[in-house]
Structure formats: structure tokens, C-alpha cells
Design a protein around this motif. Structure first.
Motif, PDB file in Angstrom:
ATOM      1  N   SER A   1       0.857  -1.187   0.000  1.00  0.00           N
ATOM      2  CA  SER A   1       0.000   0.000   0.000  1.00  0.00           C
ATOM      3  C   SER A   1       0.891   1.235   0.000  1.00  0.00           C
ATOM      4  O   SER A   1       1.922   1.270   0.682  1.00  0.00           O
ATOM      5  CB  SER A   1      -0.929   0.000   1.210  1.00  0.00           C
ATOM      6  OG  SER A   1      -0.199   0.137   2.397  1.00  0.00           O
ATOM      7  N   VAL A   2       0.516   2.211  -0.788  1.00  0.00           N
ATOM      8  CA  VAL A   2       1.371   3.382  -1.008  1.00  0.00           C
ATOM      9  C   VAL A   2       0.545   4.660  -0.897  1.00  0.00           C
ATOM     10  O   VAL A   2      -0.576   4.725  -1.412  1.00  0.00           O
ATOM     11  CB  VAL A   2       2.024   3.344  -2.417  1.00  0.00           C
ATOM     12  CG1 VAL A   2       2.923   4.552  -2.643  1.00  0.00           C
ATOM     13  CG2 VAL A   2       2.801   2.051  -2.622  1.00  0.00           C
ATOM     14  N   ARG A   3       1.092   5.658  -0.224  1.00  0.00           N
ATOM     15  CA  ARG A   3       0.482   6.989  -0.223  1.00  0.00           C
ATOM     16  C   ARG A   3       1.517   8.013  -0.653  1.00  0.00           C
ATOM     17  O   ARG A   3       2.696   7.913  -0.310  1.00  0.00           O
ATOM     18  CB  ARG A   3      -0.043   7.357   1.170  1.00  0.00           C
ATOM     19  CG  ARG A   3      -0.688   8.760   1.217  1.00  0.00           C
ATOM     20  CD  ARG A   3      -1.177   9.121   2.604  1.00  0.00           C
ATOM     21  NE  ARG A   3      -2.277   8.277   3.028  1.00  0.00           N
ATOM     22  CZ  ARG A   3      -3.560   8.480   2.703  1.00  0.00           C
ATOM     23  NH1 ARG A   3      -3.896   9.496   1.933  1.00  0.00           N
ATOM     24  NH2 ARG A   3      -4.489   7.674   3.156  1.00  0.00           N
ATOM     25  N   LEU A   4       1.035   8.987  -1.423  1.00  0.00           N
ATOM     26  CA  LEU A   4       1.884  10.084  -1.854  1.00  0.00           C
ATOM     27  C   LEU A   4       1.391  11.355  -1.155  1.00  0.00           C
ATOM     28  O   LEU A   4       0.195  11.640  -1.158  1.00  0.00           O
ATOM     29  CB  LEU A   4       1.776  10.207  -3.371  1.00  0.00           C
ATOM     30  CG  LEU A   4       2.591  11.281  -4.063  1.00  0.00           C
ATOM     31  CD1 LEU A   4       3.294  10.658  -5.260  1.00  0.00           C
ATOM     32  CD2 LEU A   4       1.691  12.383  -4.551  1.00  0.00           C
ATOM     33  N   VAL A   5       2.307  12.071  -0.524  1.00  0.00           N
ATOM     34  CA  VAL A   5       1.964  13.315   0.163  1.00  0.00           C
ATOM     35  C   VAL A   5       2.648  14.461  -0.569  1.00  0.00           C
ATOM     36  O   VAL A   5       3.869  14.488  -0.684  1.00  0.00           O
ATOM     37  CB  VAL A   5       2.479  13.312   1.621  1.00  0.00           C
ATOM     38  CG1 VAL A   5       2.032  14.569   2.341  1.00  0.00           C
ATOM     39  CG2 VAL A   5       1.996  12.093   2.360  1.00  0.00           C
ATOM     40  N   ALA A   6       1.854  15.402  -1.097  1.00  0.00           N
ATOM     41  CA  ALA A   6       2.447  16.512  -1.857  1.00  0.00           C
ATOM     42  C   ALA A   6       1.910  17.834  -1.344  1.00  0.00           C
ATOM     43  O   ALA A   6       0.775  17.917  -0.883  1.00  0.00           O
ATOM     44  CB  ALA A   6       2.153  16.359  -3.339  1.00  0.00           C
ATOM     45  N   HIS A   7       2.738  18.853  -1.449  1.00  0.00           N
ATOM     46  CA  HIS A   7       2.355  20.158  -0.910  1.00  0.00           C
ATOM     47  C   HIS A   7       1.437  20.926  -1.846  1.00  0.00           C
ATOM     48  O   HIS A   7       0.323  21.257  -1.502  1.00  0.00           O
ATOM     49  CB  HIS A   7       3.632  20.966  -0.613  1.00  0.00           C
ATOM     50  CG  HIS A   7       3.374  22.298   0.027  1.00  0.00           C
ATOM     51  ND1 HIS A   7       4.348  23.253   0.173  1.00  0.00           N
ATOM     52  CD2 HIS A   7       2.254  22.835   0.571  1.00  0.00           C
ATOM     53  CE1 HIS A   7       3.829  24.311   0.780  1.00  0.00           C
ATOM     54  NE2 HIS A   7       2.578  24.092   1.028  1.00  0.00           N
ATOM     55  N   LYS A   8       1.927  21.193  -3.064  1.00  0.00           N
ATOM     56  CA  LYS A   8       1.183  22.058  -3.983  1.00  0.00           C
ATOM     57  C   LYS A   8       0.812  21.284  -5.232  1.00  0.00           C
ATOM     58  O   LYS A   8       1.140  20.119  -5.368  1.00  0.00           O
ATOM     59  CB  LYS A   8       2.058  23.258  -4.359  1.00  0.00           C
ATOM     60  CG  LYS A   8       2.428  24.128  -3.183  1.00  0.00           C
ATOM     61  CD  LYS A   8       1.263  24.983  -2.760  1.00  0.00           C
ATOM     62  CE  LYS A   8       1.683  25.942  -1.667  1.00  0.00           C
ATOM     63  NZ  LYS A   8       0.639  26.875  -1.313  1.00  0.00           N
ATOM     64  N   LYS A   9       0.162  21.985  -6.153  1.00  0.00           N
ATOM     65  CA  LYS A   9      -0.077  21.393  -7.466  1.00  0.00           C
ATOM     66  C   LYS A   9       1.264  20.919  -8.024  1.00  0.00           C
ATOM     67  O   LYS A   9       2.290  21.557  -7.830  1.00  0.00           O
ATOM     68  CB  LYS A   9      -0.646  22.445  -8.411  1.00  0.00           C
ATOM     69  CG  LYS A   9      -2.103  22.735  -8.160  1.00  0.00           C
ATOM     70  CD  LYS A   9      -2.965  21.739  -8.890  1.00  0.00           C
ATOM     71  CE  LYS A   9      -4.423  21.943  -8.512  1.00  0.00           C
ATOM     72  NZ  LYS A   9      -5.231  20.780  -8.883  1.00  0.00           N
ATOM     73  N   SER A  10       1.249  19.822  -8.740  1.00  0.00           N
ATOM     74  CA  SER A  10       2.485  19.236  -9.219  1.00  0.00           C
ATOM     75  C   SER A  10       3.283  20.222 -10.075  1.00  0.00           C
ATOM     76  O   SER A  10       2.717  20.963 -10.872  1.00  0.00           O
ATOM     77  CB  SER A  10       2.167  17.995 -10.037  1.00  0.00           C
ATOM     78  OG  SER A  10       3.351  17.506 -10.616  1.00  0.00           O
ATOM     79  N   THR A  11       4.594  20.207  -9.914  1.00  0.00           N
ATOM     80  CA  THR A  11       5.451  21.071 -10.722  1.00  0.00           C
ATOM     81  C   THR A  11       5.533  20.602 -12.177  1.00  0.00           C
ATOM     82  O   THR A  11       6.095  21.293 -13.017  1.00  0.00           O
ATOM     83  CB  THR A  11       6.881  21.105 -10.146  1.00  0.00           C
ATOM     84  OG1 THR A  11       7.272  19.761  -9.862  1.00  0.00           O
ATOM     85  CG2 THR A  11       6.932  21.930  -8.890  1.00  0.00           C
ATOM     86  N   LEU A  12       4.946  19.432 -12.459  1.00  0.00           N
ATOM     87  CA  LEU A  12       4.955  18.957 -13.848  1.00  0.00           C
ATOM     88  C   LEU A  12       4.288  19.949 -14.785  1.00  0.00           C
ATOM     89  O   LEU A  12       4.628  20.038 -15.963  1.00  0.00           O
ATOM     90  CB  LEU A  12       4.224  17.614 -13.941  1.00  0.00           C
ATOM     91  CG  LEU A  12       5.013  16.408 -13.460  1.00  0.00           C
ATOM     92  CD1 LEU A  12       4.097  15.231 -13.250  1.00  0.00           C
ATOM     93  CD2 LEU A  12       6.093  16.078 -14.468  1.00  0.00           C
ATOM     94  N   ARG A  13       3.319  20.720 -14.245  1.00  0.00           N
ATOM     95  CA  ARG A  13       2.627  21.688 -15.105  1.00  0.00           C
ATOM     96  C   ARG A  13       3.546  22.833 -15.527  1.00  0.00           C
ATOM     97  O   ARG A  13       3.185  23.637 -16.361  1.00  0.00           O
ATOM     98  CB  ARG A  13       1.388  22.224 -14.405  1.00  0.00           C
ATOM     99  CG  ARG A  13       1.674  22.894 -13.070  1.00  0.00           C
ATOM    100  CD  ARG A  13       0.394  23.392 -12.445  1.00  0.00           C
ATOM    101  NE  ARG A  13      -0.597  22.320 -12.413  1.00  0.00           N
ATOM    102  CZ  ARG A  13      -1.906  22.525 -12.463  1.00  0.00           C
ATOM    103  NH1 ARG A  13      -2.374  23.745 -12.576  1.00  0.00           N
ATOM    104  NH2 ARG A  13      -2.741  21.523 -12.394  1.00  0.00           N
ATOM    105  N   GLN A  14       4.704  22.917 -14.924  1.00  0.00           N
ATOM    106  CA  GLN A  14       5.664  23.942 -15.353  1.00  0.00           C
ATOM    107  C   GLN A  14       6.751  23.350 -16.231  1.00  0.00           C
ATOM    108  O   GLN A  14       7.621  24.061 -16.718  1.00  0.00           O
ATOM    109  CB  GLN A  14       6.301  24.592 -14.131  1.00  0.00           C
ATOM    110  CG  GLN A  14       5.267  25.227 -13.244  1.00  0.00           C
ATOM    111  CD  GLN A  14       5.861  26.140 -12.225  1.00  0.00           C
ATOM    112  OE1 GLN A  14       6.781  26.869 -12.510  1.00  0.00           O
ATOM    113  NE2 GLN A  14       5.334  26.092 -11.024  1.00  0.00           N
ATOM    114  N   ALA A  15       6.709  22.034 -16.398  1.00  0.00           N
ATOM    115  CA  ALA A  15       7.760  21.372 -17.163  1.00  0.00           C
ATOM    116  C   ALA A  15       7.382  21.301 -18.642  1.00  0.00           C
ATOM    117  O   ALA A  15       6.217  21.405 -18.998  1.00  0.00           O
ATOM    118  CB  ALA A  15       7.982  19.969 -16.616  1.00  0.00           C
ATOM    119  N   SER A  16       8.374  21.090 -19.483  1.00  0.00           N
ATOM    120  CA  SER A  16       8.145  21.090 -20.933  1.00  0.00           C
ATOM    121  C   SER A  16       7.336  19.894 -21.384  1.00  0.00           C
ATOM    122  O   SER A  16       6.742  19.913 -22.448  1.00  0.00           O
ATOM    123  CB  SER A  16       9.490  21.068 -21.649  1.00  0.00           C
ATOM    124  OG  SER A  16      10.146  19.835 -21.378  1.00  0.00           O
TER     125      SER A  16
END
Lengths: 421, 433
Positions: free
Chosen positions: A29-44
Motif C-alpha cells: 500500500s502506497v500513499r503520496l503526500v504533496a504540498h502544492k499542485k504538481s510542478t509537472l505543469r511547469q515542465a516542458s
């Protein structure tokens, strides 16, 4: 019993998503904890693996170039096998959205700035624009998207020595938007084929206005804003009307290609049954001896523990704020892992802007299974691994290796975390 | 940098005590400058803004926050009236990779706009004041619920509301319950469980008191099942609709009562629990950003959403895995304000484990109503356009019952699809009590 999983991944970017997928593959079982919207939206949206070694390149074979890297580079630690495993996880997650998996060699992609970038995977819409294809190209920009100058892009591409002719033209977008309209607005207009200012469908109007400028070119490149949900349909219609192939040039933020990759990866996490908690930052931990028991997530002033057997730190590097710095020292803020750096901060950078800066390689020092180590080389914790930009030793901007380092370290760190949970 | 290479402070130790230079002479006002300076114009907030997505004239959060703040440094600059088109969904907060306090900047700008630029006799001001003080209307209306329900949804009254007040006639007013939650609570004799260690103070807010007491009752029964002693102190509106309408004085008055009542209970060992995610958002984030009453920080740190609290303090997952309910399917929508608190996935992840339940997340779009926003005649169309994606996903979901934590999202979900809408606490009650 509070919130508990087998594996907890801290972070929200490419490395965190991939580490979560790798851990989940082991059945935990896996959980991902992230702070903000993913930085992928700023990536190329491009997935670079390795294009340059110490300023030398572009290299055609990223795998072959690994052995030329310094010993403390993350690729030397995970090896070619780790890199391939990272790409496998990526290919499985994105399916047929991306191209490039048919070969080990780097592709050369024209960028927003007109440079030609070696990359290992690229969105399908980028494929017809590759610099290795010997077809003349017309780059098209819009009057209102002032950060993309098609003539400049074309001149740069030609100056890079590509085996074809390229020209750039700037046309008005057929719908007049406010001066600072975003890429997403253009994409939506094309997606829904809104009415142009003269009443024609915007796709048709755009194709006809670009068609007037075609002079024997066999392909036309636009900044990557050709639709969102219906992007393939938009591209096909433009190509049909123009009678040539149509491609997208990856952009800076807001990056449609990055947004689409983010959506796809988070869908893949959901499909894999990975749990997600986003919106609050990880700020600390609770340990028993050399084992972490829980990571504390700050929910506006109160720390909430997230328990797990194994932890993966994938919070990013200096830009992503997984590595912090002040005038005195460089730190890793969640677990306070050791981050080596010169004592005098004037040694952190070179005077040349694009030089081999020390700061670019700042990060935690991993052992052979990617556990961050102390100054004396011992693992900081028995059950903490690191992936992505937080791992030191790679100058990803210079090497064009950011995505590959994220994928490879995530595959190994996430996989080991899963096996041991 | 030259100032760093030739420091005026001779020793490094002194340099770490570096104090920023006060550039602007507005020391009495909240200092939002660091927030504005942190913005590096990546536009992630603009691409996350649900209003900007459907309204080409709305300049987006980056303008409303850091850019407007800078423009305001010139004394003769007014606040741009587009600030009233911000719905206060606060998604931009969650989007910003640089932690710019966007919603705080919007709230401050909107407050200033209403205070200094809005005509206090205008229809818009009166309407907004009325909408943001829903609690006062509800208090009166709920005294005679049947009459109020009849009157408010009388088409003639609706037309008058629209013409005179600018409240859309497209929507049906939510019905008032025949018995408020507080009346029920007093009738049952208050708390039925007493405990030394497990004590919660319930912030029910207005809606579950006057309109959906079944949600509040579900909370009471679920928490009592887990052995919690519950207090239901005196309380006012959380302030959410007031912030969204720039009525900061009204919000401050309400907040003062809430902070005082709840911080006293926190001193006695209570945690504060809300069933509405906008209420918990307000107590947690907006109070400390905007007010400085004694106890504000304590209330912020001790406030939780109901299911969040149980997930942290109880083994809710095992309880759910061992339970079962009659077969039912839900189309779940996460409210924007739940997202900022990290709560957008908990209902879906938890109820997936509940035997008999099929639950589907209808995507990450905003419902579009944003509290009072979608009630305004001139905002109604924008509100419905924003909601389109959610309606569409709801219709494609297997379930034909909606689920959400937010009262106004639930109004919008019902309005757009005709589905019945439940609160997660009601399903929790069905499973565990």
C-alpha cells in the motif's frame, strides 16, 4: 490507529509519482503526500535522459554516455538498468501518449527558444518536428504570444545546423483575446473549435491564414497550445487543411504538455490504487533510533503524523524547494539530511552563467540503495530513500538529464522501499 | 551582488541579523510585500482559476494578487472592480509553487474595494450584505420554516428577488428544516457521552443547523459512537460568505465570537470539529491571515474537518473495512476548500473500502457556485459554465446520488443534475452507527 501505509512518498513531481508506482508494483500500500499542485505543469513535457556530459554533446546514445559521468552521479549509482527501469515505468504509465521508446538513441527536439534539445521521450504531437527529419519547416507564432517569436526560433534552429530549411512567420490568432491571454485559452478555443472573429471555425480560419504563408515547407510547427482534450483532432484537422504535417514546440509555463503529463500520471496513480494527500507540506518526522516511524505533515499549524514502514523523499532540488539554502548553509528541510557544500558561499557558483556550478549538484548523498547518508557515509535512516532532484551529484540542466534522473532514482528507491516494506 | 560582497556590517554574525529595509510607509497595514515578491509569474494560479477559465474578461489571480498589490503602491490607484468576480475558491493558494498568499491578498483587496469604492446604497452592496449575512435571514426564516419555504420559492417572490435584489430566480432556495440542529440538540439533552480524554467542540455552521440538521445529527452520532464528549457552543457564521463579498467588518464581528467561544473550550481540552469544509477553512486559514484576536492561532491549530479528525485519531479504515451498507453508488465532488486542506481524496479513498459502496470522483473541476457567488444574478451564467464539467462527469458516473462536504457545492450539484446529495458523514453514520 492513525493514517498508515506500507510506503509513504513525499513529493508531487515526476520522481514522486514514479517512486509511488514502483513501490506499488511490489503489491504494497502506497500513499503520496504533496504540498502544492504538481510542478509537472511547469515542465516542458519532454523526458530527457542524458544529452551532454560536462558540456560535451549532444550525445546520441544516452546509455553509452553514462560511464563518462563522475562516480557520484546518480546514474552511476543506479546504473543503466535503473535508467531503463525508470523509463519502463514511465512508458507503462503514459501508454501511447508519448513517442521515442522505439530506440535507445536520443531524439533532437526544437524548443521554444529555438535550440535543439536531445531527449529520450516526447509527446506524439512533438514527433513530426524532430530536427533529424529532413523536411523543411515553417514555424508559426501568434502576435499576442510575445514570448514565442517564430522567426527567431527558425533562425536559431537553422543556426544549430539542422538538415533542412526553416522559416518563421507571425500571424494574428483568428480570435482576438485580451493581450495577456494564456496558452490554455488558445488551446480551449481550438479544442472546442470556437467561432473566429469573422465567423469561420477557428481551426479553419487558422489553417487558411497559415496556408497563405506556406512556400513548399513540408511541416508546420506551432507553440504547444493546439487543443487540450481534443488535441489529436485539432492537429489532424490543421494538417488536413494545410496538406502538411503539423507539430508542437514545447513551451514554458503554463505548459499544456506538462499539464497533460501531470493529468496522465496522476490518473495512473489512481488506477494503481495509490492514495494521495495534497495541499499540505511535510515538515518533519518521528523516529525510533535509525528508523523513521512517521512523517509530519503541517496542516496549518498542526502536525499530523503519516505512518509507514518505508519512506521515499522526492521533494525536488533547489528550485523545487526540496533543498533549501540561506547565506550560511545548504539544507534538506524535512529530515535534515546531510547536504555537502563548500563552506564559502562564493564557491557555490561559477562566474560564467552557464558554467558548471557547484550549486547545481547540491543534494543528499545516496548510498548504493539510494538512502541519504551522513557526513561519515552511513545511512541517515534505515528506511528512508531519496529520488529525483533532492539527490545530489547531477547537473541536470547542463546534462539535460532531469527527467531521467527522476525516473531512474524513483524506480530504484520506490522499488526497494516496496520490497522492504 | 555588490552589497553582499562589500557588507556594511563587518562580521558575518551581524549579517544574519539582516533586517529588510522598510520601503513603503504603510507599517500599520498588513505587510503583503514578501508575498508579492515571491511571485515569479509562472501563471500556474491563472491556469487553475475556474473563473478565468470561463470568463475572458477576468484577469486572474496573478493580477488580483501580486500585480494589483504593486499597482496599489501608487496612492491614486483604485482597486480594479474585477476583484468582485473572484469567487474566493482559493484554488490559487493550492496551486502556487512559491507560497504566495493569493487568497489573503484577494480578501484584503476585496475588503478595501468594498470599504472605499463601493456605494453603500447600491443594490449590489445591499444584496451582497444580505447574502453574506445568510445566518440572520436563516435565523428569522427558520422560526416559521414552512411559511418561509413556501414564500422563498414562490415564483413571484423569486422574480422580485431578481429584479429588486439581483438574486437569481433560476435557483430554488434551500428548504429550512422544521427543527434546527440546535433545537434538536437541546431537546435530546445535549451530549449523551461523557469523556475525560476525547472531547470535541462542534462548529456546525449555519447550513447544517438551519437546513440540513441530518448532517449535524450524523456527526453527533458518529462521534458519540467513537466515545467522544461533544460540546455545541454558541457560534456565529464562520465568515466564509463575508470574506467572499468583502464584508470584512461583518466577518470580524462573527470571528470574534467564534474565537472566544471555541478557544475557551480548547483550554479545557476540546478540539474543534467542522462538518463543512469552508467553515473549517475559514477558522484554520482565513482567521489567522486576517484577524488578531486572542486565541486565533489556537483555534486555527485545533480545528479539523470531521472525517479528517477520525482518520487521524481513530482506526477509521479498519472500522470501514469491517462494515457494510446496502448497495449504493455515489458521484463524489471534492469542494475547492477541501483541496486546500488536503482533504480532497479522503472520502473516495475511505468509502472505496466500504462493502456495498461504489464511489467515483467526478474530477477536479470547481462546482462553480462558490457560496453566494452563483446566487448573484450577474454571476449565475459564469457559475453554471464552471459547473458544466462537473455536471457532465456526474451524469457519466455510475451513481445517481451525489456526495460532497460543502453545502453550496451540494446545492449546485442538485441544481445541475437533479440528484440527491449526501454528506460523507451520513454514509459514515449508516456504516458505523
Amino acid at each position: 490507529m492513525p493514517i498508515r501505509e506500507d510506503v509513504l512518498v513525499v513529493g508531487g513531481g515526476l520522481a514522486a509519482a514514479t517512486a509511488a508506482l514502483a513501490a506499488r508494483e511490489t503489491g504494497r500500500s502506497v500513499r503520496l503526500v504533496a504540498h502544492k499542485k504538481s510542478t509537472l505543469r511547469q515542465a516542458s513535457g519532454l523526458i530527457d535522459v542524458l544529452g551532454y556530459v560536462d558540456g560535451d554533446g549532444p550525445r546520441a546514445d544516452p546509455y553509452g554516455a553514462i560511464t563518462d559521468l563522475p562516480d557520484d552521479h546518480p546514474y552511476r549509482i543506479v546504473g543503466e538498468e535503473g535508467v531503463r527501469d525508470g523509463l519502463r515505468l514511465f512508458d507503462d504509465a503514459v501508454g501511447d501518449m508519448y513517442a521515442g521508446g522505439h530506440t535507445d538513441a536520443n531524439a533532437l527536439v526544437p524548443t521554444y527558444g529555438g535550440t535543439v534539445k536531445p531527449t529520450a521521450r516526447y509527446p506524439n504531437s512533438v514527433a513530426p518536428g524532430l530536427a533529424s527529419v529532413e523536411e523543411d519547416a515553417l514555424f508559426v507564432g501568434f502576435e499576442s504570444t510575445t514570448d514565442f517569436s517564430a522567426p527567431v526560433v527558425a533562425d536559431h534552429v537553422v543556426a544549430a545546423g539542422v538538415p533542412f530549411e526553416a522559416r518563421g512567420v507571425t500571424v494574428p490568432f483568428p480570435i482576438r483575446f485580451r493581450d495577456d491571454a494564456r496558452a490554455t485559452r488558445f488551446a480551449k478555443a481550438l479544442d472546442e473549435d470556437e467561432a473566429a472573429d469573422d465567423g469561420r471555425g477557428v481551426r479553419r480560419a487558422l489553417a487558411e491564414s497559415v496556408g497563405e504563408h506556406l512556400d513548399g515547407e513540408e511541416r508546420v510547427g506551432f507553440p504547444a497550445m493546439l487543443g487540450d482534450d481534443h488535441d489529436e483532432e485539432v492537429r489532424e484537422e490543421l494538417a488536413d487543411r494545410l496538406g502538411v504535417s503539423v507539430f508542437e514546440v514545447p513551451t514554458g509555463p503554463p505548459s499544456l504538455l506538462g499539464l497533460k503529463l501531470e493529468d496522465r500520471l496522476f490518473e495512473a496513480l489512481d488506477e494503481a490504487g495509490i492514495r494521495l494527500s495534497t495541499g499540505n507540506p511535510a515538515v518533519g518526522y518521528e523516529a525510533d533510533g535509525d528508523r523513521i516511524e512517521a512523517v509530519y505533515v503541517d496542516r496549518k499549524g498542526k502536525d499530523v503524523p503519516y505512518h509507514a514502514e518505508q519512506f521515499v523523499l522526492a521533494t525536488g532540488g533547489l528550485v523545487g524547494k526540496g533543498i533549501g539554502s540561506d547565506r550560511e548553509r545548504v539544507t534538506e528541510p524535512v529530515f535534515d539530511c546531510h547536504v555537502p557544500h563548500p563552506e564559502d558561499r562564493y564557491d557555490w557558483s561559477e562566474s560564467a552563467a552557464f558554467g558548471g556550478h557547484a550549486f547545481a549538484r547540491f543534494g543528499v548523498v545516496p548510498d548504493e540503495e539510494l538512502r541519504p547518508t551522513t557526513a561519515s557515509g552511513e545511512p541517515e535512516f534505515a528506511n528512508l530513500r531519496a529520488a529525483g532532484g533532492v539527490v545530489g551529484g547531477a547537473d541536470v540542466a547542463r546534462e539535460k538529464s532531469a527527467s531521467g534522473v527522476s525516473l531512474a532514482t524513483a524506480a530504484v528507491a520506490g522499488g526497494r522501499a516496496g520490497e522492504e516494506a | 551582488m555588490s552589497d553582499a560582497e562589500n557588507p556594511s556590517n563587518p562580521t558575518p554574525d551581524e549579517q544574519t541579523d539582516f533586517e529588510p529595509v522598510q520601503v513603503f510607509d504603510d507599517e500599520t497595514e498588513m505587510d503583503l510585500r514578501p508575498g508579492a515578491d515571491n511571485c515569479y509569474k509562472c501563471t500556474t494560479c491563472d491556469t487553475t482559476c475556474p473563473v478565468a477559465e470561463v470568463d475572458d474578461d477576468f484577469p486572474g489571480p496573478k493580477f488580483q494578487g501580486p500585480e494589483q498589490w504593486r499597482l496599489k503602491r501608487k496612492d491614486d490607484e483604485d482597486i480594479d472592480d474585477s476583484i468582485t468576480s473572484c469567487s474566493n475558491c482559493m484554488r490559487c493558494d493550492n496551486a502556487c509553487p512559491s507560497s504566495v498568499p493569493l487568497s489573503q491578498m484577494h480578501n484584503t483587496a476585496r475588503g478595501e474595494y468594498v470599504d472605499k469604492q463601493m456605494d453603500k446604497l447600491s443594490r449590489e452592496y445591499l444584496r451582497n450584505r444580505l447574502l453574506s449575512n445568510y445566518r440572520i435571514m436563516a435565523e428569522i426564516g427558520s422560526k416559521v420554516p414552512r411559511l418561509t419555504n413556501f414564500a422563498l420559492n414562490n415564483s413571484l417572490v423569486q422574480k422580485v428577488n431578481e429584479k429588486v435584489l439581483g438574486i437569481t430566480s433560476e435557483r430554488d432556495f434551500p428548504e429550512f428544516a422544521e427543527q434546527t440542529f440546535r433545537e434538536w440538540w437541546h431537546e435530546r439533552g445535549g451530549a449523551q457521552v461523557s469523556s475525560e480524554e476525547k472531547k470535541i467542540a462542534y462548529f456546525h455552521g449555519c447550513y447544517s443547523n438551519y437546513n440540513t440538521p441530518e448532517v449535524a445529527k450524523a456527526l453527533v452520532r458518529v462521534f458519540e459512537e467513537f466515545g467522544y464528549e461533544i460540546a455545541v457552543p454558541r457560534q456565529r457564521c464562520s465568515g466564509t460568505p463575508m470574506f467572499a463579498n468583502g464584508m470584512l467588518d461583518d466577518a470580524e464581528r462573527a470571528a470574534e465570537v467564534n474565537v472566544s467561544e471555541f478557544s475557551d473550550l480548547i483550554d479545557e481540552g476540546y478540539d474543534v470539529i467542522a462538518s463543512c469544509t469552508s467553515c473549517s477553512m475559514s477558522l484554520r486559514q482565513e482567521y489567522p491571515e486576517l484577524f488578531e484576536f486572542h486565541g486565533t492561532a489556537e483555534v486555527s491549530a485545533h480545528t479539523y474537518e470531521a472525517m479528517e479528525y477520525l482518520r487521524i485519531h481513530e482506526d477509521l479504515e479498519s472500522e470501514i473495512e469491517d462494515a457494510s451498507v446496502e448497495e449504493q453508488s455515489f458521484a463524489y465532488h471534492a469542494p475547492c476548500h477541501a483541496r486546500n486542506q488536503g482533504l480532497e481524496r479522503q472520502a473516495v479513498e475511505l468509502f472505496r473500502e466500504l462493502d456495498g459502496v461504489n464511489i467515483e470522483d467526478v474530477g477536479d473541476s470547481c462546482s462553480g457556485i462558490s457560496g453566494t457567488y452563483g446566487w448573484k444574478d450577474e454571476k449565475y451564467d459564469t457559475s453554471m459554465k464552471i459547473g458544466e464539467e462537473m455536471f457532465d462527469h456526474m451524469e457519466h458516473a455510475e451513481g445517481n446520488v451525489g456526495m460532497t462536504e460543502c453545502p453550496t457545492c451540494s446545492m449546485q450539484m442538485e441544481h445541475g443534475t437533479g440528484y440527491d446529495i449526501k454528506h460523507p458523514l451520513q454514509l459514515l453514520e449508516e456504516a458505523l452507527v
